[in-house]
Scaffold this active site. Structure first.
Site, mmCIF file in Angstrom:
data_model
loop_
_atom_site.group_PDB
_atom_site.id
_atom_site.type_symbol
_atom_site.label_atom_id
_atom_site.label_comp_id
_atom_site.label_asym_id
_atom_site.label_seq_id
_atom_site.Cartn_x
_atom_site.Cartn_y
_atom_site.Cartn_z
ATOM 1 N N CYS A 30 -4.103 12.068 -23.999
ATOM 2 C CA CYS A 30 -4.430 12.784 -25.229
ATOM 3 C C CYS A 30 -5.927 12.729 -25.506
ATOM 4 O O CYS A 30 -6.610 11.814 -25.108
ATOM 5 C CB CYS A 30 -3.670 12.188 -26.404
ATOM 6 N N ARG A 76 -8.016 17.217 -20.453
ATOM 7 C CA ARG A 76 -7.151 16.040 -20.402
ATOM 8 C C ARG A 76 -5.679 16.416 -20.438
ATOM 9 O O ARG A 76 -4.815 15.596 -20.140
ATOM 10 C CB ARG A 76 -7.487 15.094 -21.557
ATOM 11 N N TRP A 120 -0.484 15.073 -25.743
ATOM 12 C CA TRP A 120 0.354 15.268 -24.552
ATOM 13 C C TRP A 120 1.640 14.503 -24.815
ATOM 14 O O TRP A 120 1.642 13.283 -24.902
ATOM 15 C CB TRP A 120 -0.372 14.746 -23.314
ATOM 16 N N ASN A 123 -3.687 7.674 -28.990
ATOM 17 C CA ASN A 123 -3.496 7.909 -27.564
ATOM 18 C C ASN A 123 -2.898 6.647 -26.967
ATOM 19 O O ASN A 123 -3.449 5.564 -27.139
ATOM 20 C CB ASN A 123 -4.830 8.220 -26.881
ATOM 21 N N GLY A 124 -1.777 6.763 -26.273
ATOM 22 C CA GLY A 124 -1.128 5.606 -25.670
ATOM 23 C C GLY A 124 0.358 5.585 -25.977
ATOM 24 O O GLY A 124 0.940 6.600 -26.375
ATOM 25 N N GLU A 162 -3.399 16.905 0.484
ATOM 26 C CA GLU A 162 -4.261 17.338 -0.609
ATOM 27 C C GLU A 162 -4.186 18.851 -0.798
ATOM 28 O O GLU A 162 -4.169 19.344 -1.937
ATOM 29 C CB GLU A 162 -5.698 16.901 -0.343
ATOM 30 N N LYS A 203 -3.025 20.615 -4.279
ATOM 31 C CA LYS A 203 -3.845 21.571 -5.020
ATOM 32 C C LYS A 203 -3.061 22.851 -5.322
ATOM 33 O O LYS A 203 -3.124 23.386 -6.421
ATOM 34 C CB LYS A 203 -5.103 21.931 -4.217
ATOM 35 N N GLU A 245 -0.167 22.190 -7.967
ATOM 36 C CA GLU A 245 -0.525 21.747 -9.315
ATOM 37 C C GLU A 245 -1.183 22.834 -10.144
ATOM 38 O O GLU A 245 -1.077 22.807 -11.378
ATOM 39 C CB GLU A 245 -1.414 20.499 -9.272
ATOM 40 N N HIS A 296 11.393 16.528 13.559
ATOM 41 C CA HIS A 296 12.328 15.541 13.028
ATOM 42 C C HIS A 296 12.954 15.998 11.708
ATOM 43 O O HIS A 296 13.421 15.169 10.923
ATOM 44 C CB HIS A 296 11.617 14.198 12.848
ATOM 45 N N LYS A 303 -6.071 15.284 -16.912
ATOM 46 C CA LYS A 303 -7.137 14.831 -16.015
ATOM 47 C C LYS A 303 -7.094 13.320 -15.809
ATOM 48 O O LYS A 303 -7.264 12.833 -14.699
ATOM 49 C CB LYS A 303 -8.491 15.240 -16.604
#
Length: 607
Positions: free
Chosen positions: A2, A27, A73, A99-100, A480, A484, A487, A503, A602
């Site tokens: 947040c 964020r 968030w 925040n938390g 990676e 990318k 997301e 396999h 972020k």
């Protein structure tokens, strides 16, 4: 995750807080709100983006010289107006943002309800403001100390009261919070970009600290009430660093900044035959010589950079390395001992799982060297030593320039260790340095593929599933690249070691599943080409990343994105760029919010 902003001073607090919140949009958030003190508390909040809050304030403005703001968030409680911050007590005397996570909120909530408090949300945050109300007599600082004594979890708070219009309170335990000092004004935020334009100096709060701010002073106390004296440091961030400039998105800007970031790091790190580390690197040569094992830990993109770091430390230093996902490491048996050396990697320096694993290592006497982008962050303070990637602020949620800067820093660190341990001949070291000097120019060449990559993305926009394949040092590049794409464009993608195709995953290959094959000229090139041929034989649509002049790859793939000839150990730094641009253009074609992808943040500062 947040975003928190608080301000006290001579400016219109509503304007200041809104600008600060906009700078913290990266964020991640799903609701937002603001509270000011102006003849009592004034509050506006809403589910959704800051634009909706702006429209609300345009219809019904609030002013004042002291206030707080928040982008939430969701963790506890759905995304609704009622669950948005700020929250107030029953009498609308106190307002706070948080925040938390409050781990013991259920028992606190039940107790407070029995005592007659009325709750309007489903959040853990609201218990804090009602606890403050229960303890608040005439002294809000005393009420804060009594409240924090009952809270379990991690949290940062900013608090205002209608009865104390000339005071702003800030509290930190776990989640980041930094104070910025201007001229007869102070600003508090969960990250430094929000301070730009106001602050000339800054002071990060440490765990279990409470700050009391007025227009002309700040006092910091620990949770026991003891005054803390610590100097402010110069504010280094500038407006240009958090502006998109001519670019349509921060992510695009940050992709194109990478050659400059690497060039500046080369100038900073490479001096003749020496590798220069930061002054915060505090280990003696004999401590480096005694390392028997390295464990690298990180989350997401930082984990992928760590996988490439393992290649560097094993190849150049001959040190066994394991690379762990932080959230898994912290809950593992943790069999490492004092001869193990830990490298936590975190862009923000606040990643909750990375920090928790670092603390577990410290409890076992394991020395640590943090690889970070943010100085004076929690991981920076708690690690034994630090080395910085010097990427500058990264606003886009999807990591780009911090990824390549992490890789470069891990390579520089491995070279420094190799010189100390005498595992790298002078001739080989000098050759690596010469190759590194060419790297920024080569990265600029790769960025010239932008138009072709955009065309490639348009041809692939039909696909809802992608397979990224790599081997050796570029297997992490496949991971990676897939990360990318999914997301920011919300397209399913999987990164896989090409040798494992037979396999199981080869059964997924159809004409509807594009295969992105990473195949530069390196020690596993021929095997990689064989793997791509197997995929093509089963109808796969092959898009390859290869070395300039590779005709064999051109015959095999529908399209080849060529990178300059470079040593194997540098190829991930070049491969990263077309993978980032492919994801970027796919996201734009799909109409996605490139800089603020849904559900993501972020800096993941909660578990």
């Amino acid at each position: 995750m947040c975003g928190i902003v608080g301000y006290i001073g001579g400016r219109n607090v509503s304007n200041v807080v809104m600008v600060g919140l906009e700078r913290l949009e990266y964020r991640g958030y799903d609701s937002c709100g603001i509270a000011t003190v102006n003849g009592g508390l004034k509050i506006r909040k809403t589910a959704g983006r800051l634009q909706q809050l702006k429209e609300l304030l345009a219809r019904d403005p609030i002013n004042g010289k002291c206030g707080i703001g928040h982008t939430r968030w969701a963790t506890h409680g759905k995304v609704t107006d009622e669950n948005a911050h700020p929250f107030t007590d029953c009498t609308r005397t106190i307002a706070l943002v948080h925040n938390g996570i409050v781990e013991n909120y259920r028992e606190l909530r039940e107790r407070l309800i029995k005592a007659g408090h009325h709750f309007v949300s489903n959040t853990d945050t609201e218990v804090i403001v009602h606890l403050l109300e229960s303890y608040y007599k005439r002294d809000l600082l005393s009420a804060i100390r009594k409240t924090t004594a009952e809270l379990k979890g991690t949290y940062s708070l900013t608090i205002i009261s209608g009865k104390e219009p000339d005071r702003l309170y800030a509290v930190k335990t776990g989640s980041p919070l930094v104070i910025g000092a201007g001229h007869d004004e102070f600003i508090v935020a969960s990250d430094a970009p929000a301070l730009i334009g106001i602050a000339r100096k800054m002071l990060p709060l440490r765990d279990r600290e409470i700050a009391v701010l007025s227009r002309d002073s700040v006092s910091v106390f620990d949770f026991n009430g003891k005054r803390v004296v610590r100097p402010f440091t110069r504010m280094e961030l500038k407006q240009k660093a958090v502006s998109k400039g001519r670019y349509p998105h921060f992510m695009r800007k940050e992709i194109f900044e990478q050659p400059k970031v690497i060039e500046e790091n080369i100038e900073r790190r490479l001096k003749g035959n020496s590798i220069l580390l930061d002054p915060e690197f505090l280990f003696y040569p004999d401590e480096v010589e005694e390392i028997e094992r390295i464990v690298i830990q990180g989350c997401g993109t930082s984990y992928h950079a760590g996988l490439i770091g393992r290649y560097y430390f094993e190849k150049f230093c001959r040190i066994p390395v394991s690379v762990e996902i932080s959230s898994e490491l912290r809950t593992s048996e943790f069999v490492y001992n004092g001869h193990t050396f830990m490298l936590p990697i975190s862009q923000s320096g606040e990643t909750a799982d990375t920090l928790a694993a670092l603390r577990e290592a410290a409890n076992r006497g394991i020395k640590s060297l943090a690889v970070l982008n943010v100085r004076r962050s929690s991981i920076d303070r708690e690690a034994n030593s630090s080395v910085y990637i010097h990427a500058g602020p990264e606003i886009g949620v999807a990591s780009t320039k911090t990824y390549t800067a992490q890789i470069f820093t891990l390579l520089a660190l491995a070279l420094a260790f190799a010189r100390i341990r005498k595992t790298l001949p002078n001739g080989q070291h000098d050759e690596i340095v010469r190759n590194l000097q060419r790297l920024p120019g080569q990265m600029k060449e790769v960025l010239e593929l932008d138009r072709k990559i955009k065309e490639t993305a348009s041809h692939l926009s039909f696909a809802r599933d992608f397979l990224f394949l790599g081997r050796g040092v570029n297997y992490p590049s496949a991971l990676e690249g897939a990360l990318k794409l999914k997301e920011i464009s919300y397209v399913h993608a999987t990164g896989y070691p090409a040798g494992e195709m037979k396999h199981g995953p080869i059964s997924l290959i159809t004409g509807e599943v594009p295969v992105i094959g990473i195949a530069p000229h390196d020690s596993v090139y021929s095997k990689m080409v064989s793997n791509l041929a197997e995929a093509k034989a089963r109808g796969g649509k092959i898009i390859a990343i290869g070395t300039q002049g590779d005709k064999e790859l051109a015959e095999l793939a529908e399209s080849v994105l060529y990178i300059p000839e470079a040593p194997e150990y540098l190829s991930p730094l070049l491969v990263a760029l077309p993978l980032q641009l492919l994801a970027y253009h796919m996201a734009v074609l799909h109409g996605c919010d490139v800089d603020k992808p849904r559900n993501l943040a972020k800096s993941v500062t909660v578990e």
